[in-house]
Every structure is written in structure tokens, then in C-alpha cells.
Design an enzyme around this catalytic site. Structure first.
Site, short mmCIF file in Angstrom:
data_model
loop_
_atom_site.label_atom_id
_atom_site.label_comp_id
_atom_site.label_asym_id
_atom_site.label_seq_id
_atom_site.Cartn_x
_atom_site.Cartn_y
_atom_site.Cartn_z
N GLU A 1 0.76 -1.12 -0.17
CA GLU A 1 -0.08 -0.13 -0.01
C GLU A 1 0.92 1.34 -0.01
O GLU A 1 0.41 2.27 -0.67
CB GLU A 1 -1.10 0.06 1.25
CG GLU A 1 -2.13 -1.08 1.04
CD GLU A 1 -1.37 -2.64 1.43
OE1 GLU A 1 -0.33 -2.68 1.99
OE2 GLU A 1 -2.18 -3.55 0.94
N ASP B 1 -9.03 -0.96 6.00
CA ASP B 1 -8.11 -1.86 7.08
C ASP B 1 -6.73 -1.92 6.68
O ASP B 1 -6.04 -2.15 7.64
CB ASP B 1 -8.91 -3.14 7.55
CG ASP B 1 -10.30 -3.10 7.62
OD1 ASP B 1 -10.81 -3.48 8.45
OD2 ASP B 1 -10.84 -2.74 6.38
N TYR B 2 -6.24 -1.90 5.40
CA TYR B 2 -4.99 -2.23 4.93
C TYR B 2 -4.40 -0.84 4.38
O TYR B 2 -3.31 -0.84 3.82
CB TYR B 2 -4.86 -3.14 3.88
CG TYR B 2 -5.65 -4.47 4.06
CD1 TYR B 2 -5.60 -5.08 5.36
CD2 TYR B 2 -6.54 -5.12 3.24
CE1 TYR B 2 -6.06 -6.17 5.90
CE2 TYR B 2 -7.08 -6.17 3.82
CZ TYR B 2 -6.99 -6.82 4.99
OH TYR B 2 -7.56 -7.83 5.34
N GLN C 1 -7.07 -2.26 -1.15
CA GLN C 1 -8.34 -3.21 -1.23
C GLN C 1 -9.43 -3.07 -0.16
O GLN C 1 -10.39 -3.44 -0.49
CB GLN C 1 -7.48 -4.64 -1.19
CG GLN C 1 -8.25 -5.56 -1.87
CD GLN C 1 -7.43 -6.80 -2.19
OE1 GLN C 1 -7.29 -7.66 -1.36
NE2 GLN C 1 -7.18 -7.09 -3.53
N HIS D 1 -11.76 -6.30 8.24
CA HIS D 1 -12.40 -6.03 6.88
C HIS D 1 -13.55 -5.10 7.08
O HIS D 1 -14.72 -5.24 6.47
CB HIS D 1 -12.81 -7.32 6.15
CG HIS D 1 -11.83 -8.09 5.61
ND1 HIS D 1 -11.32 -9.11 6.52
CD2 HIS D 1 -11.12 -8.33 4.55
CE1 HIS D 1 -10.30 -9.81 5.83
NE2 HIS D 1 -10.20 -9.41 4.93
C1 LIG Z 1 -1.82 -5.14 4.13
C2 LIG Z 1 -2.74 -5.82 3.36
N1 LIG Z 1 -3.05 -5.86 1.92
C3 LIG Z 1 -3.93 -6.27 1.37
C4 LIG Z 1 -4.65 -7.57 2.01
C5 LIG Z 1 -5.88 -8.07 1.08
N2 LIG Z 1 -5.16 -9.49 0.85
C6 LIG Z 1 -5.34 -10.52 1.55
S1 LIG Z 1 -4.50 -11.92 0.97
C7 LIG Z 1 -4.00 -11.25 -0.17
C8 LIG Z 1 -3.02 -11.85 -1.14
C9 LIG Z 1 -1.92 -12.57 -0.31
O1 LIG Z 1 -1.13 -13.37 -1.26
P1 LIG Z 1 0.12 -14.28 -0.87
O2 LIG Z 1 0.85 -13.35 0.03
O3 LIG Z 1 0.88 -14.79 -2.09
O4 LIG Z 1 -0.30 -15.37 0.05
P2 LIG Z 1 -1.43 -16.50 -0.31
O5 LIG Z 1 -2.66 -16.10 0.03
O6 LIG Z 1 -1.06 -16.61 -1.80
O7 LIG Z 1 -1.27 -17.50 0.59
C10 LIG Z 1 -4.29 -9.74 -0.36
C11 LIG Z 1 -3.93 -8.77 -1.31
C12 LIG Z 1 -4.43 -7.80 3.25
N3 LIG Z 1 -4.78 -8.70 3.92
N4 LIG Z 1 -3.55 -7.05 4.13
#
Ligand SMILES: Cc1ncc(C[n+]2csc(CCOP(=O)(O)OP(=O)(O)O)c2C)c(N)n1
Ligand SMILES: [Mg+2]
Lengths: 337, 411
Positions: free
Chosen positions: A60, A85-86, A82, A129
Site C-alpha cells: 500500500e 483496514d489495509y 483493497q 475487513h
Molecule cells: C496489508 C494488506 N493488504 C492487502 C490485503 C488483502 N489480501 C489478503 S490475502 C492477499 C493476497 C496474498 O497473497 P500471498 O502473499 O501470495 O499469500 P497467499 O494468499 O497466496 O497464501 C491480499 C492482497 C491484506 N490482507 N493485507
């Protein structure tokens, strides 16, 4: 006029802005090919190409920081975080940078960016969320803060935000994406197609930043609300039979103080409703302003109905969410004082 | 002369294929099992830079365990590992179904990634601490945490150890070396380094493990973790689970111009290894190597597990919108459960029939646990955590303003 959900209205606003101004670029996590986890940017990459609408790494800070750099170059980034909260990893870039660049460079550099983010609860999203962090932004000088409550406003306000010369934080109450929500979670969902504010002009129009709207005329008590709470307040007025005047603030900063003062001077009573936590919430600012400007017209203490001062819980969502029963009690208290 | 330069253009990486295309992993070089050397744990990181670009593999196509990273686990240990992975898979299947039935709001599964957390857990000692993401429930299953408690948390019921406060699957168990999961990506990675530094400050013997997804390595927390771990030689194993996808975003967006995620460690002078994440034996061997380094006070290790997220990101996701439906079948590293099963059969310690039997037994044990958990309620019916629980635990001692609010709420 076409019927739109709030998602479609947001997409339409971005689409029109990209079409009218080649400097508008759109990016964020899952925003490009897929079109956003809430689908707000669906189809835009196909239409405008992947250098104007693209996926970013999950940072972010990176999203907002690069947006600031692009704005310094002369582009007009409209980026997505997204979930609200993030946004915290980007907080430094927003607070110390975006908000102050015009001031510290004496206008040599400016920061016309929009940071969109879904906010608020009502979807069993738990503490990561569901947050409503608006007060963390209204406390920062140099930012504008917008919270639309319906598709028509969402579109007009977003176009205005993209065209605005300063950074705008655009909070989208996610529980409203597909229909109005008055807190009666036990009832079937009403889609925007059955609500008059789902009628949205297909073309370019703006809703000016800094202008509130009276959603319900009334004479007994003024309710100041924004986002989801506008519908909760409407339900509370209807259920208590109290003739409340409900103001949808739409923009928290700059604030439409004239609209607020005019109404409170008329009704002599004021209840403030927000989903965010109580302490140092935006309601505190509103209460102070009402007290300063309407003191001699007030017949009751200014009331606040808000989320409790706890992290947003998962299982106890409806005990946390300030629903129509709690807002109704506050209206009754204001009338009885 | 400026005229010599053509106009600039922006590079935006794209995956090889999108829906409608034919899955193609020919760009993923897969070294032969057994071909990567096993250095001593006190190796100079500069001498093993190539391990950040290879893939350590033990199980070959024939189901044999080969090479210098093999030979660490007994039949019993392998059978136990197989059972852990099968349990996690059955657990996921039941909880996915429970989510569809409205018994919980949300779920995230591990399909295809079971070996990573199940095998890693066996390389730790009691007292060590994991700082996991939401996709390492194998740490709990292989660590002996009761499935009923996991389910109670998922159902947010009256027996939920976290009192209904947290999103389903965001478990926490200090006793089982499992730090409270955050929904905010990346935050835990640097905390693992801090825990490990604390252990070193205290002249303890315990080590920490940090976990992060490929996508989340883009967060600053990841980079802060590497610099602190490098500077203080923290006794920590830093794990990147590269399952190729971050929701709809392919791993190339987070990886950028680096050849691999493991290579991120090299600039920090941290030994970096890539391992076949679908190979239980390889994961265990590398985890043990890294854990031993940490415990010998030799400092951090960065490990990239090369795997594939077979299922949807979560119950809110439909991957057919952004990747070919049959992409997981084309994944060249196969299925971790089947690969370990085949190996055990080959060793003469297992058979197809016993496997089928075990599948039924494992599913039964999950169903028994689920019945037990459901006695305590599910998200929208039966026993619930109390509304009081919402106000408790914000502070050690409830301050007056919260007490007033709790009173106002009538609880
Ligand atoms: C700080 C933050 N930004 C965005 C999100 C939203 N989000 C949740 S899971 C995800 C993807 C994560 O991908 P990865 O790190 O590859 O883990 P995987 O789900 O593949 O195990 C995102 C963008 C979040 N939870 N926290
Ligand atoms: Mg991933």
C-alpha cells in the site's frame, strides 16, 4: 436513466474520467486484469490498456507513494487500497507527503490523487475487513475526505474527486455496494435497482465536494450521518415516528457547516451517528461545531451513536454495529431532554 | 543526443497464460531430485548463492528419495506426516462445506500446500515460535493442536478460544508455538525476527519462524525483517510460501526483476534456499537445516517453498476469472499427498488399500471433531460467545470509558 449498483457507478465514474483525461491512471492490488476484488475496475484494463490500469505488488505504501510521484509528474492517479483496514502501511505517504506537498513546495508541486478504499462493516469481515478510519484522515490538514452513501453520489463525488487539484481519501461503505442497508440484517437485501438513488446518469456529472444533502426533511431533531448510517437513521426515524431531519454529509472535509447549522437551529436537537469507534471519532468534531454554532438553539445535549471502542468483532457484529434500535433510543433521548 | 532515445514505455509483467489458454509451466526449470548439494550449516552464505536459484528436491518421479537431502525420516515419521497432510486436506474439505452451509462466514484452504506447514512443524522443538499467515494450519495439525478447538474458532461458537473476536481461521495458540494471526499481510514476518532477537538477548535456546506469501513479500515488513535479521543475525527461519498466486495476481508482479523470491536474501547476506514445497521430505530436510543454523547461533535463513495454490484464494474468490481452470493439473511438482503416498508404497511401508482405509479414518476423525464442535454452536445458531466478550480484552484492565459503554450496551 440507467440503474446502477454502487460498484457500477464507481466503475462508470472511473471509466468516464479515463476517457476524458488521458492523464488518469488506475492501479492497485488485483485491480488490473481481474478488475478488483469488488469488481470496481472490471473491464478498464481491456479498454485503456495495461499501462493505464494495472495490478501492483502488495504494498500500500508503494501504491500511494508511486501515485504521489506520478502526480508530481503531472498524471492523475486514482488508486485502490483493497480494504480501508489495509491503508496503514501507506499512512506515512498520505499524512507526511500527499497532504503537505502543495504547502511545503509553495504550490510548485501538487498532489491530485484519489485513494479509494472500501470501508465499514456489516459483512462479517472481522477486525480487518470492517474498519471506518475516516477520522484518521480528517485529522490531517491537506486531505479531503469523502464518504458516499448511494450510487448517484458515488459517481458524482468520485468524478469530482478525480478532477480535484488536491489529494482525496474516498471511502466506499462496502455494505452499500449492492444495495442500501438500514441495519436490519435479518431482512432480505434490497438491491439498488429498487431504490431511486440507483438511477444514475450514464454521462459525465459531478457532485461537488463539500456539499451535504438533506435526505429526509424533518422538524424535531437533526441527525448527522454519512455512508451506511444514513439508512440506519432513516429506519430509526420511521420506527420511532420521530420527525427527524437526516443530513447525509457526503464530504467530511471540507464540511458543509452551513447545512448543519441551518438544520440544528431549526430543530434545536442533534444526534450524530457513525459506525467508527466513539473516542476521537469524527462525531466529536461535529459535536464541537454544533455546540459552537448552535448553542443558544439547543434544547438537548448533542447525542452520539457510534461503534463501541473495541476492535470490530466477528461473531458479535450486530452487537457492535450501531443499528436502528440504538439510533432510535438516541432520538427518543434527544426528544425527552 | 536525446534523439538517439526512443520514447519510454512502461513494462507491466503478465503471466504466461490466462483463462482460455493452455497452462504452460515450461518456464519453470525443475532440477532433478537429488541434484542439489547439501552444504554444512556453517557454510559461508557467499558460497551457496546458487541455492537461491535452484530447487532442492528429494522425491523423484519414481517415488524414490534420493540425494544428499534424503534419509532423515523413518517410516513411522513419514506415515505420521502423511496422516497430518491427509487430515489437513479432510479438515479443509469439511470446513469449506461448512462455510457453504452457512455455519461460518469465511474459510481459506491449503490444497496443494499441505507439505509446507506439516513438514516444517516437525523440524521445530517445543517452545519455538511460529509467526504464521492464514495458510499454515498444518503447523497446528502437525503440532497436536485439537481440531475441535480450530473448529470452535471457525464457528465463532461459545467454546471459541478467541471469543468470537477474530475472523475464522485466524487462530492463536501460544502453547503450540503459533502466534496470533493478523489479517494484515506481512506484519508477522518482522515480528518473528523480534521474537528471535529476544531469545538471543535472553541467552535462550529457542528459535522463531516467520511466514509470508509470495505476494506479501512486497510489503515493507518483509524488507525490514531481512535487514534486522541480517544485522543482528537473529535465530530465525524466514519462510516464503510461493504458491504462484496472490489472489488474482501472479507471482511475477511481486517478484519483479529478481530471478526468484529466495534471491531477495542475497543482498542481505542471508543464506537463501529454494525447495520443492510439494515434497514432504525436501521441506523437512531444508527446515531442519535452517533450524539447526538458527539454533547454533549462525543466524537467519531465507527459504522459498515452490508450490501451487490449487484451490481458490478464499471462499470469496473464483480463480477461473484469472487463470486457466486446469492450471493446477499442469503444475510440474505434483500433489504432496500423492507423492508421499507413492514414496511410502515404494518403501514397502504403505499400500493403496491402506491409503484408502486411512482416508476414510481421517475423514471420520474430522467428522467426529466437527460434531463435537457443533455442539457448542455455529456462527448463526446454538451457543455463541457473549457480548461481554466483545468489551473484554481490549486492555488488561477495562478503563472507565469502556465500562460505561458496556453498561450502555446492557451487558
Ligand atoms: C496489508 C494488506 N493488504 C492487502 C490485503 C488483502 N489480501 C489478503 S490475502 C492477499 C493476497 C496474498 O497473497 P500471498 O502473499 O501470495 O499469500 P497467499 O494468499 O497466496 O497464501 C491480499 C492482497 C491484506 N490482507 N493485507
Ligand atoms: Mg501466494
Amino acid at each position: 436513466m440507467p440503474r446502477m449498483t454502487m460498484i457500477e457507478a464507481i466503475r462508470s465514474a472511473i471509466d468516464i474520467s479515463m476517457e476524458r483525461d488521458g492523464k488518469v491512471v488506475v492501479f492497485g492490488e488485483d485491480v488490473g486484469y481481474f478488475g478488483g476484488v469488488f469488481r470496481c475496475t472490471a473491464g478498464l484494463q481491456q479498454k485503456y490498456g495495461k499501462t493505464r490500469c494495472f495490478d501492483t505488488p502488495i504494498s500500500e505504501l508503494g501504491i500511494v507513494g508511486t501515485a504521489i510521484g506520478m502526480a508530481a509528474y503531472g498524471l492523475r492517479p486514482c488508486v485502490e487500497v483493497q480494504f480501508a483496514d489495509y491503508v496503514y502501511p501507506a499512512y506515512d505517504q498520505i499524512v507526511s507527503e500527499a497532504a503537505r506537498i502543495r504547502y511545503r513546495s509553495n504550490g510548485e508541486f501538487t498532489c491530485p490523487i484519489v485513494v479509494r478504499m472500501p470501508s465499514g462493516g456489516g459483512i462479517f469481515g472481522g477486525q480487518t475487513h470492517s474498519q471506518s478510519p475516516e477520522a484518521l484522515f480528517t485529522h490531517v490538514c491537506g486531505l479531503k475526505v469523502v464518504v458516499p452513501s448511494n450510487p448517484r453520489d458515488a459517481k458524482g463525488l468520485l468524478i469530482a474527486a478525480i478532477e480535484d487539484p488536491d489529494p482525496v481519501i474516498f471511502l466506499e461503505p462496502k455494505r452499500l455496494y449492492n444495495g442500501p442497508f438500514d441495519g436490519h440484517h435479518e431482512r432480505p437485501v434490497t438491491p439498488w435497482s429498487r431504490h431511486p438513488l440507483g438511477d444514475v446518469d450514464a454521462g459525465h456529472f459531478t457532485v461537488p465536494l463539500g456539499k451535504a444533502e438533506v435526505r429526509r426533511q424533518g422538524s424535531s431533531v437533526t441527525v448527522l450521518a454519512y455512508g451506511t448510517m444514513v439508512y440506519v437513521a432513516e429506519a430509526a426515524a420511521q420506527e420511532t415516528g420521530i420527525d427527524a431531519e437526516i443530513i447525509d454529509l457526503r464530504t467530511l472535509l471540507p464540511l458543509d457547516l452551513d447545512c448543519i447549522v441551518e438544520s440544528v437551529r431549526k430543530t434545536g436537537r442533534c444526534v450524530i451517528v457513525h459506525e467508527a469507534t466513539l473516542t476521537s471519532g469524527f462525531g466529536a468534531e461535529l459535536a464541537a461545531l454544533v455546540q459552537e454554532h448552535c448553542f443558544y438553539h439547543l434544547e438537548a445535549p448533542v447525542g452520539r451513536v457510534t461503534g463501541w471502542d473495541t476492535p470490530y468483532p466477528h461473531a458479535q457484529e450486530w452487537d457492535y454495529f450501531p443499528g436502528p434500535a440504538r439510533v432510535g433510543e438516541a432520538l427518543v433521548r434527544a426528544m425527552e431532554a | 543526443m536525446m534523439d538517439d532515445f526512443p520514447p519510454l514505455s512502461l513494462h507491466v509483467p503478465e503471466p504466461e497464460v490466462r483463462p482460455g489458454g493452455t497452462p504452460d509451466f515450461s518456464n519453470v526449470p525443475i532440477p532433478k531430485a537429488g541434484s542439489v548439494p547439501r552444504p554444512p550449516v556453517d557454510v559461508d552464505p557467499r558460497d551457496i548463492r546458487d541455492l537461491a536459484f535452484s530447487i532442492i528436491r528429494v522425491l523423484n518421479r519414481e517415488g524414490e528419495a534420493v540425494g544428499p537431502w534424503s534419509g532423515l525420516l523413518s517410516d513411522e515419521a513419514l506415515l505420521e506426516g502423511l496422516r497430518h497432510m491427509m487430515t489437513l486436506r479432510a479438515f479443509d474439505a469439511r470446513m469449506l462445506m461448512a462455510q457453504r452451509q452457512g455455519k461460518t462466514s469465511f474459510y481459506m484452504q491449503h490444497m496443494g500446500e499441505e507439505a509446507v506447514s506439516c513438514a516444517f512443524r516437525k523440524a521445530l522443538e517445543p517452545g519455538d515460535m511460529n509467526f504464521p499467515t492464514y495458510r499454515q494450519a498444518g503447523l497446528l495439525i502437525a503440532g497436536g493442536y485439537p481440531m475441535v478447538d480450530m473448529m470452535n474458532q471457525i464457528f465463532s461458537n461459545e467454546a471459541d478460544p478467541l471469543k468470537g473476536r477474530q475472523l475464522p481461521i485466524m487462530y492463536s495458540s501460544k502453547e503450540h508455538g503459533f502466534f496470533s494471526i493478523s489479517g494484515n499481510l506481512g506484519t508477522q514476518f518482522v515480528q518473528a525476527v523480534g521474537w528471535a532477537m529476544a531469545s538471543a538477548i535472553s541467552n535462550d535456546t529457542r528459535i522463531a519462524a516467520g511466514w509470508i506469501g509470495d505476494g506479501s513479500t512486497a510489503e515493507s515488513d518483509f524488507h525490514a525483517a531481512l535487514v534486522f535479521a541480517s544485522t543482528y543475525r537473529a535465530p530465525v527461519v524466514l519462510n516464503i510460501v510461493n504458491n504462484q498466486w496472490a489472489i488474482s495476481t501472479f507471482q511475477g508482479i511481486a517478484r519483479g526483476g529478481a530471478g526468484t523470491f529466495a534471491a531477495r536474501g542475497l543482498g542481505f547476506g542471508i543464506p537463501a534456499l529454494r525447495v520443492d514445497g510439494n515434497d514432504y521430505l525436501a521441506v523437512y530436510a531444508v527446515a531442519r537445516w535452517a533450524a539447526e543454523r538458527a539454533r547454533r547461533n549462525l543466524g537467519p535463513t531465507l527459504v522459498e517453498y515452490v508450490t501451487y495454490r490449487v484451490g481458490a484464494h478464499s471462499t470469496s474468490d473464483d480463480p477461473s476469472a484469472y487463470r486457466p481452470k486446469d492450471e493446477s493439473e499442469a503444475w510440474p511438482l505434483g500433489d504432496p499427498v500423492i507423492r508421499l503416498k507413492n514414496h511410502l508404497v515404494r518403501r514397502g511401508a504403505w499400500s493403496e488399500e491402506r491409503h484408502r482405509q486411512a482416508e476414510a479414518e481421517v475423514m471420520d476423525s474430522v467428522i467426529v471433531a466437527q460434531k463435537e464442535a457443533e455442539k457448542h454452536g455455529t456462527l448463526h445458531s446454538g451457543g455463541k460467545p457473549s457480548v461481554r466478550d466483545m468489551f473484554e480484552g481490549v486492555y488488561a484492565e477495562m478503563p472507565p470509558h469502556l465500562r460505561r459503554q458496556r453498561h450502555q450496551a446492557g451487558v
